[in-house]
Design a protein around this motif. Structure first.
Motif, PDB file in Angstrom:
ATOM      1  N   LEU A  80     -31.163  31.297  26.314  1.00  0.00           N
ATOM      2  CA  LEU A  80     -32.573  31.680  26.408  1.00  0.00           C
ATOM      3  C   LEU A  80     -33.067  31.476  27.834  1.00  0.00           C
ATOM      4  N   TRP A 108     -42.078  39.514  19.615  1.00  0.00           N
ATOM      5  CA  TRP A 108     -41.274  38.327  19.347  1.00  0.00           C
ATOM      6  C   TRP A 108     -40.150  38.713  18.394  1.00  0.00           C
ATOM      7  N   SER A 109     -38.926  38.639  18.872  1.00  0.00           N
ATOM      8  CA  SER A 109     -37.790  38.995  18.018  1.00  0.00           C
ATOM      9  C   SER A 109     -37.632  37.939  16.925  1.00  0.00           C
ATOM     10  N   ARG A 112     -31.617  37.543  16.615  1.00  0.00           N
ATOM     11  CA  ARG A 112     -30.908  38.064  17.792  1.00  0.00           C
ATOM     12  C   ARG A 112     -30.751  39.591  17.732  1.00  0.00           C
ATOM     13  N   GLU A 115     -33.546  41.658  19.407  1.00  0.00           N
ATOM     14  CA  GLU A 115     -33.790  41.585  20.845  1.00  0.00           C
ATOM     15  C   GLU A 115     -33.537  42.943  21.493  1.00  0.00           C
ATOM     16  N   ARG A 195     -31.429  40.603  27.484  1.00  0.00           N
ATOM     17  CA  ARG A 195     -32.270  41.277  26.489  1.00  0.00           C
ATOM     18  C   ARG A 195     -33.603  40.543  26.317  1.00  0.00           C
ATOM     19  N   THR A 197     -36.431  38.767  24.515  1.00  0.00           N
ATOM     20  CA  THR A 197     -36.589  37.968  23.302  1.00  0.00           C
ATOM     21  C   THR A 197     -38.043  37.885  22.865  1.00  0.00           C
ATOM     22  N   ARG A 227     -32.806  36.749  26.884  1.00  0.00           N
ATOM     23  CA  ARG A 227     -31.570  36.046  26.533  1.00  0.00           C
ATOM     24  C   ARG A 227     -30.406  36.701  27.268  1.00  0.00           C
ATOM     25  N   ILE A 707     -38.013  30.308  17.893  1.00  0.00           N
ATOM     26  CA  ILE A 707     -37.618  30.362  19.299  1.00  0.00           C
ATOM     27  C   ILE A 707     -37.784  28.984  19.936  1.00  0.00           C
TER      28      ILE A 707
END
Length: 715
Positions: A80, A108-109, A112, A115, A195, A197, A227, A707
């Motif tokens: 992260l 907000w993913s 994973r 993302e 990616r 996140t 990330r 997260i």
């Protein structure tokens, strides 16, 4: 943003006892020798080895350069990355659409797999560095011209970089310091699968907009989360669904205990550029000639863009990043003009150079240093007017996507027309893709307005010696380029995908080289790059003289600066949490932090800069701050330290004495805007986002607790 380095035994002799700990951007490899004892007295609890180690994991392994222009930090064992919202702005805007506008609404993913991968984004890890000064300087001599010197250094640099890249595994960069008096190489490893996140909504991430930019008190959630992914063995790899989150050598613990006045604060990052060794003539040139043109040209671009951006979310997304970057430098350069003028920086530098010139003309120094100051002053006198012209022209070329079309798409089409059928068939798909990508990033009415407005400004204000075609068209059109630009866009090959496709079917070199936008931009670019024989000679002499000035200032000890300028290499700066004098605009008890209540007081419903989500208003009223509240019961938003930073430090971690993350740097205060040239220990401040506010936005406001859960939280 600002703090630097020093070098081995010779440099140690130059370190005066009066140097303040909060000035300078220091190399990590010299911390033990030059700074560690001082840092310990201020509150550092780490060893030098825990900050920088080649053989063991250390703080430096958690710090990355973010996409070449910012800094970021690893904050979890699963790759992260935390940086500023404005550093991730390009990627966030690219991943947004009018239908799913994550720039505006936030993202907000949930896991994973959610993302998002932008087209191009990388982080750079610092591996090690070493001194190659003797080796580089051994290949040059005083009789060389600057071009000959550069060629010899470049050849030796290539050898050093090849010797240390381990067959392409690493990126190696040899960089000059002290104006080419010392050289160091840096070894990096790049990861390109990065990616998105999470990001707060723009109303939080960019709260205050241009109005609050470079100002204190600030109230902004200037952060975003990404990330880093690697292959199964932890090595860099192109994007693949099979890649896994990177397990970094070190990640930063996150401390939510809060900060107090005079707490130790340390920042590691990649400061981009300072000019603290700049001669008086250069400062004077910037204040009176270059920066005013930059400011005026930037404002013209902003006005032209804003007119279209406010009318459409789709157009706003196209130009959001360009507008933000232009506005940032517009305010920065005006602030530089004001601050450098107020402090009389050029005058004080001239006084120092007068002392140096007297020393330089002593019998024992005259042969080497006697002509240094006159040569430097001659160069600036020759280039003052040109610097104003070049800054107007630079803003023109940068503003519209079509300002440099003859060097981009135009060059490709010209080469295509000259190629044989086989090469054309190979090149056509890439050229079409290039043209289509360009069209996705432009809105033609805005491009026309920008180009016409910049041409009008350049023709009217640049003076000096205008680009020949611009001068001709200005006379023919009474200084108003509106009709010419509209006609040019209508007939140009470059403004239509259909025309590009037709060209690829039946190419003609003349069709490219006679295109009105090609002809105009080619003329301007050639003019911008042209150097007279007189200027070439003066630049050569100036380069040698500036290098000697820096060498002589260090040798004579007349110079008060003992560190080299920033140049996008990893540096450490240390200082303290430190308030500014009381300010009635800030509701905080001590003027070294701001609160969420203070942010709400700035709230203006529907305002592009000061709107807030309704949920923030309600949570503030309810004092719903959870575990992130300070002991005073408020939620701290931003805070001040006296660290020495500059552009490129955006996103840098602010660390306590244990190396724990307490915030991320994002700005400086306008009172110290001259900081790239001079450091003011009384006024200069770094503005950072309190890590507790960041976590509150992620966890309490956004509901993305998962997260936060992957971070190492300490009190």
């Amino acid at each position: 943003m600002k703090k630097l380095l020093l070098f081995v035994v010779s440099v140690i002799m130059l370190v005066p006892a009066s140097v303040k700990a909060d000035e300078g951007m220091w190399f990590l490899m010299f911390i033990e020798r030059l700074n560690h004892r001082d840092m310990q007295k201020m509150g550092l609890q780490l060893t030098a080895e825990e900050i920088y180690s080649i053989n063991n994991h250390s703080l430096k392994d958690a710090i990355v350069q973010f996409n070449g222009g910012c800094t970021a930090e690893m904050i979890s064992k699963d790759g992260l990355v935390l940086t500023n919202h404005h550093c991730g702005y390009d990627a966030i805007a690219e991943l947004s659409s009018a239908e799913k506008n994550i720039l505006k609404d936030g993202f907000w993913s949930k896991n994973r797999s959610e993302e998002l991968k932008p087209s191009s984004l990388y982080v750079r890890f610092f591996v090690r560095m070493d001194d190659v000064t003797k080796r580089i300087l051994a290949v040059v001599n005083p009789s060389m011209s600057e071009l000959e010197r550069e060629k010899a250094i470049n050849q030796e640099t290539a050898k050093i970089e090849k010797e240390n890249n381990e067959g392409g595994k690493y990126t190696v960069s040899v960089r000059p310091f002290f104006q080419g008096n010392e050289y160091y190489y840096f070894v990096y490893q790049d990861y390109t699968d990065v990616r998105l996140t999470g990001t707060p909504p723009e109303s939080l991430g960019k709260f205050g907009g241009d109005t609050d930019n470079w100002e204190w008190p600030r109230h902004t959630a200037d952060f975003s989360l990404f990330r880093v992914y690697a292959d199964a063995n932890g090595n860099p790899a192109e994007y693949s669904k099979d890649n896994v989150p990177l397990q970094p050598k070190h990640h930063l613990p996150v401390n939510i205990g809060g900060i107090q006045e005079n707490d130790f604060a340390m920042i590691l990052g990649y400061p981009g550029r300072t000019n603290r060794w700049m001669p008086a003539g250069g400062i004077d040139q910037n204040v009176k000639f270059a920066y005013p043109a930059w400011v005026e040209g930037s404002k013209v671009t902003m006005d032209a863009l804003k007119k279209h951006m406010v009318q459409s979310d789709a157009v706003n997304l196209i130009y959001a990043s360009k507008y933000a970057g232009t506005a940032n430098y517009w305010k920065n350069r005006q602030g530089m003009i004001d601050a450098l003028s107020k402090f009389g920086t050029a005058k004080s530098k001239a006084g120092q150079e007068a002392k140096f010139n007297k020393w330089a003309n002593k019998k024992e120094n005259k042969a080497k240093y006697g002509n240094v100051v006159p040569t430097i002053n001659k160069y600036y006198a020759l280039t003052n007017e040109k610097s104003r012209h070049d800054n107007y022209l630079m803003q023109l070329l940068r503003s519209s996507a079509y300002g440099t079309v003859s060097r981009g798409l135009g060059r490709q089409l010209e080469m295509y027309a000259k190629a044989d059928a086989t090469k054309r068939a190979q090149a056509a798909p890439a050229i079409l893709a290039m043209a289509e990508e360009m069209q996705k990033e432009v809105y033609l009415p805005a491009e026309k307005d920008m180009l016409a407005a910049q041409l009008n400004l350049y023709a009217k204000k640049a003076g000096y010696n205008l680009a020949p075609m611009v001068e001709k068209l200005a006379k023919e059109n009474n200084g108003d380029f509106t009709k010419y630009v509209n006609d040019a866009f209508e007939s140009s090959l470059f403004t239509s995908i259909d025309k590009i496709k037709a060209f690829l079917e039946t190419p003609s070199e003349a069709m490219v080289t006679s295109d009105p936008l090609y002809v105009l931009t080619n003329d301007m670019l050639n003019h911008y790059n042209f150097r007279s024989e007189e200027l070439i000679a003066s630049q050569n002499d100036f380069g040698a003289a500036f290098r000697l000035l820096v060498e002589g200032l260090r040798e004579s000890k007349i110079g008060t600066i003992i560190y080299p300028d920033a140049n996008s290499t990893l540096r450490l700066t240390y200082g303290k949490v430190r308030s500014l004098p009381a300010d009635k605009r800030n509701d905080a008890t001590i003027n070294n932090y701001t609160t969420l209540e203070g942010q709400v007081k700035k709230y203006k419903k529907g305002d592009a800069e000061f709107d807030l989500p309704v949920k923030v208003l309600q949570m503030t009223a309810d004092k719903d701050f959870g575990r992130y509240a300070d002991k005073d019961g408020t939620l701290h938003v931003n805070f001040l330290t006296d660290n020495d930073i500059t552009g490129g430090n955006s996103g840098s971690p602010v660390l306590n004495g244990k190396g724990e993350l307490i915030g991320i740097a994002f700005d400086g205060n306008i009172e110290a805007m001259a900081g790239d040239v001079i450091f003011d220990s009384k006024l200069q401040r770094t503005i950072s986002v309190d890590i507790r506010y960041i976590l509150w936005v992620i966890d309490n406001f956004s509901g993305a607790k998962h997260i936060v859960d992957e971070m190492t939280i300490v009190k």
